[in-house]
Design a protein around this motif. Structure first.
Motif, PDB file in Angstrom:
ATOM      1  N   VAL A 299       5.411 -10.715  -4.650  1.00  0.00           N
ATOM      2  CA  VAL A 299       6.414  -9.723  -4.259  1.00  0.00           C
ATOM      3  C   VAL A 299       5.926  -8.948  -3.026  1.00  0.00           C
ATOM      4  O   VAL A 299       6.668  -8.761  -2.055  1.00  0.00           O
ATOM      5  CB  VAL A 299       6.729  -8.754  -5.424  1.00  0.00           C
ATOM      6  N   THR A 300       4.662  -8.520  -3.035  1.00  0.00           N
ATOM      7  CA  THR A 300       4.102  -7.789  -1.893  1.00  0.00           C
ATOM      8  C   THR A 300       4.118  -8.667  -0.659  1.00  0.00           C
ATOM      9  O   THR A 300       4.524  -8.231   0.418  1.00  0.00           O
ATOM     10  CB  THR A 300       2.663  -7.316  -2.204  1.00  0.00           C
TER      11      THR A 300
ATOM     12  N   LYS B  39       6.074 -11.189   0.044  1.00  0.00           N
ATOM     13  CA  LYS B  39       7.449 -11.367   0.521  1.00  0.00           C
ATOM     14  C   LYS B  39       7.935 -10.119   1.253  1.00  0.00           C
ATOM     15  O   LYS B  39       8.538 -10.209   2.319  1.00  0.00           O
ATOM     16  CB  LYS B  39       8.386 -11.698  -0.640  1.00  0.00           C
ATOM     17  N   ARG B  40       7.651  -8.938   0.687  1.00  0.00           N
ATOM     18  CA  ARG B  40       8.085  -7.697   1.334  1.00  0.00           C
ATOM     19  C   ARG B  40       7.401  -7.508   2.690  1.00  0.00           C
ATOM     20  O   ARG B  40       8.015  -7.019   3.648  1.00  0.00           O
ATOM     21  CB  ARG B  40       7.844  -6.501   0.420  1.00  0.00           C
TER      22      ARG B  40
ATOM     23  N   ASP C 166       9.052  -9.826   5.137  1.00  0.00           N
ATOM     24  CA  ASP C 166      10.339  -9.241   5.538  1.00  0.00           C
ATOM     25  C   ASP C 166      10.128  -8.104   6.538  1.00  0.00           C
ATOM     26  O   ASP C 166      10.828  -8.000   7.538  1.00  0.00           O
ATOM     27  CB  ASP C 166      11.108  -8.719   4.315  1.00  0.00           C
ATOM     28  N   ARG C 167       9.148  -7.257   6.255  1.00  0.00           N
ATOM     29  CA  ARG C 167       8.847  -6.108   7.118  1.00  0.00           C
ATOM     30  C   ARG C 167       8.413  -6.553   8.518  1.00  0.00           C
ATOM     31  O   ARG C 167       8.793  -5.952   9.516  1.00  0.00           O
ATOM     32  CB  ARG C 167       7.756  -5.266   6.453  1.00  0.00           C
TER      33      ARG C 167
ATOM     34  N   PRO D   9       3.046  -2.899  -0.541  1.00  0.00           N
ATOM     35  CA  PRO D   9       3.209  -2.938   0.918  1.00  0.00           C
ATOM     36  C   PRO D   9       2.730  -1.677   1.639  1.00  0.00           C
ATOM     37  O   PRO D   9       2.266  -1.745   2.771  1.00  0.00           O
ATOM     38  CB  PRO D   9       4.714  -3.141   1.105  1.00  0.00           C
TER      39      PRO D   9
END
Length: 190
Positions: free
Chosen positions: A4-5, A7-8, A11-12, A39
């Motif tokens: 999850v981290t 992926k975020r 995205d960032r 993140p």
């Protein structure tokens, strides 16, 4: 690191290294001394840069050219890594331009990288860093107070000593006289 981290962070950052901008061999780097891999504590960075962060003796300044952009990144962990690497690379002018609030600055200094940041840096007239034992050449005729002579332009001063409490002063011998010289009037020789 959690998926999850990662992926975020992708995205960032648009799936590029948040320091160099490369899209190759990206990894999540948890910015010490933080321990939670969220993140807000991490950056997406190339494996090559991560290895250099973790092994300071391998640091190659050419790999860190992206620091002049990343230091302005809106994400605090990216700013922290940028600040630390500017400190390691002795980019004092860049550090002076960066603003971190008190908590962020404490986080940036937590690894001890910046202990040398407070150190006085002596630079010659061209901005080259001077060290004890260097040789310099005078770029201007200088009247030496109390010694009744003029140190001539072009005179070599070998084995200089830095005045540790003043970045504008060095000491050296000219015509067998021990004198203090302003760094703005010298040029480092190779």
């Amino acid at each position: 690191m959690s998926i999850v981290t990662e992926k975020r962070l992708k995205d960032r950052s648009g799936s590029v290294c948040e320091i160099s901008g490369t899209d190759e061999n990206l990894v999540v780097y948890l910015v010490e001394p933080k321990t939670e891999d969220i993140p807000e504590n991490c950056v997406l960075i190339s494996q090559k840069l991560k290895d250099q962060i973790e092994n300071p003796e391998t640091t190659d300044p050419n790999d860190w050219r992206g620091l002049s952009d990343s230091m302005w990144n809106e994400n605090l962990p990216v700013q922290i890594v940028s600040w630390r690497m500017h400190a390691r690379l002795k980019n004092i002018d860049m550090l002076d331009m960066m603003y971190l609030d008190e908590d962020a600055l404490e986080w940036a200094k937590a690894t001890g990288e910046a202990d040398d940041e407070e150190k006085i840096i002596h630079k010659d007239s061209n901005g080259n860093i001077l060290n004890d034992g260097d040789s310099v050449v005078l770029i201007k005729d200088l009247d030496v107070k109390g010694a009744n002579f003029t140190a001539k332009r072009g005179a070599a001063v070998h084995n200089i000593k830095l005045v540790w409490d003043n970045a504008e002063h060095i000491e050296g011998r000219v015509e067998n006289q021990h004198i203090v010289i302003l760094t703005q009037y010298v040029k480092k020789t190779k």
